[in-house]
Design a protein around this motif. Structure first.
Motif, PDB file in Angstrom:
ATOM      1  N   SER A  47       0.842  -1.206   0.000  1.00 23.23           N
ATOM      2  CA  SER A  47       0.000   0.000   0.000  1.00 23.23           C
ATOM      3  C   SER A  47       0.872   1.248   0.000  1.00 23.23           C
ATOM      4  O   SER A  47       0.578   2.227  -0.702  1.00 23.23           O
ATOM      5  N   GLY A  48       1.948   1.214   0.784  1.00 20.27           N
ATOM      6  CA  GLY A  48       2.890   2.334   0.780  1.00 20.27           C
ATOM      7  C   GLY A  48       3.543   2.518  -0.569  1.00 20.27           C
ATOM      8  O   GLY A  48       3.721   3.650  -1.044  1.00 20.27           O
TER       9      GLY A  48
ATOM     10  N   MET B 194       0.999   4.132  -2.965  1.00 16.57           N
ATOM     11  CA  MET B 194       0.799   5.556  -2.700  1.00 16.57           C
ATOM     12  C   MET B 194       2.000   6.374  -3.162  1.00 16.57           C
ATOM     13  O   MET B 194       1.847   7.470  -3.722  1.00 16.57           O
TER      14      MET B 194
ATOM     15  N   PHE C 181       1.973   6.385  -6.930  1.00 19.17           N
ATOM     16  CA  PHE C 181       0.850   7.205  -7.398  1.00 19.17           C
ATOM     17  C   PHE C 181       1.250   8.672  -7.496  1.00 19.17           C
ATOM     18  O   PHE C 181       0.891   9.369  -8.447  1.00 19.17           O
ATOM     19  N   VAL C 182       2.013   9.140  -6.512  1.00 21.54           N
ATOM     20  CA  VAL C 182       2.460  10.540  -6.518  1.00 21.54           C
ATOM     21  C   VAL C 182       3.313  10.828  -7.747  1.00 21.54           C
ATOM     22  O   VAL C 182       3.161  11.861  -8.414  1.00 21.54           O
TER      23      VAL C 182
ATOM     24  N   VAL D  48      -7.326  13.844  -7.913  1.00 23.01           N
ATOM     25  CA  VAL D  48      -7.275  12.643  -7.071  1.00 23.01           C
ATOM     26  C   VAL D  48      -8.689  12.163  -6.759  1.00 23.01           C
ATOM     27  O   VAL D  48      -8.957  10.956  -6.719  1.00 23.01           O
TER      28      VAL D  48
END
Length: 273
Positions: free
Chosen positions: A139-140, A143, A146-147, A179
């Motif tokens: 998950s980290g 994220m 994604f950035v 987003v």
């Protein structure tokens, strides 16, 4: 393609930290998944491997293209490099690194679970502390990635609405809206496999195979007030091969995804459940 000047990033070191965190998270996750599969293997029934199905293979190709379709970020990375002329080595090293991490995971899952392996390998692992740790780390990674991947889209989105290229309330609002749109799509289509295959087989094959090779051949053949660029024969052959393979594979993968979408039964959007 919009490329970012250094001023587009408030702090390049922050983005480097994000990229490093994503890479280390991925490496740790791959090691943990292989360890979990090794622990699960003695308790699993013999793996059954179904015969190769062409439609499934083509859909997998589309999903694979989507997963490796971050090419829109490449100009950004090259602009921010100290030695942009060495970008081809950076790209080669990066893809080899990804291959060295992902291939053992795919192979281990295939050998251990066979046809029972789910689209998301985390759903096939036995729940426990290692599974929880893996979920948190991946998950980290998502994220953090994604950035980075959303930056080119954000820049183009901001250009359309004349948002100043700097930290401001309008920029915060624009990226928050973007987003929010991404989140809306994710919640609207919980079963995203066929959609990923459709996007990967159509747009991503264009971005990965067809457009770069076509533009390279076109730009090098242009005449003007600059030194002419003569493309070696083997490079021309390689570019033509990429265009042909990308076109055939893209059409086939897109068709297979469209066929799958015709009989897929999608779940209700999560906000209506």
């Amino acid at each position: 393609m919009h490329t970012f000047p250094h001023s587009a990033f408030p702090s390049l070191c922050v983005h480097r930290f994000i990229a490093l965190f994503a890479a280390l998270s991925t490496l740790t996750v791959c090691v943990l998944i292989i360890a979990q599969i090794a622990g699960d293997a003695p308790e699993l029934p013999p793996a059954f491997h179904a015969p190769l199905d062409l439609q499934t293979f083509l859909m997998s190709l589309g999903i694979l293209c989507f997963g490796f379709g971050g090419h829109q970020v490449f100009p950004t990375i090259q602009v921010d490099m100290k030695k942009p002329e060495k970008f081809h080595w950076t790209a080669l090293f990066s893809f080899l690194t990804i291959l060295s991490m992902y291939f053992p995971v795919a192979l281990a899952g295939f050998l251990a679970y066979g046809s029972n392996l789910k689209d998301n390998i985390l759903l096939s692992l036995t729940p426990g502390p290692m599974h929880t740790t893996t979920t948190i780390l991946i998950s980290g990674h998502l994220m953090a990635g994604f950035v980075i991947l959303l930056n080119p889209v954000s820049q183009e989105f901001e250009d359309c609405f004349n948002v100043p290229n700097g930290f401001s309330f309008r920029r915060i609002l624009a990226r928050t809206v973007l987003v929010g749109l991404v989140l809306f799509v994710a919640l609207s289509v919980p079963q995203f496999g066929a959609v990923l295959a459709l996007i990967g087989g159509s747009t991503m094959t264009l971005i990965i195979f067809i457009i770069p090779a076509t533009c390279y051949l076109k730009f090098c053949s242009m005449k003007g007030d600059w030194d002419a660029i003569e493309i070696p024969l083997h490079e021309k052959a390689l570019c033509i091969e990429l265009i042909v393979v990308g076109t055939v594979a893209g059409i086939a993968a897109t068709y297979s995804a469209l066929v799958a979408l015709t009989y897929s039964h999608f779940s209700k959007p999560l906000y209506l459940s």
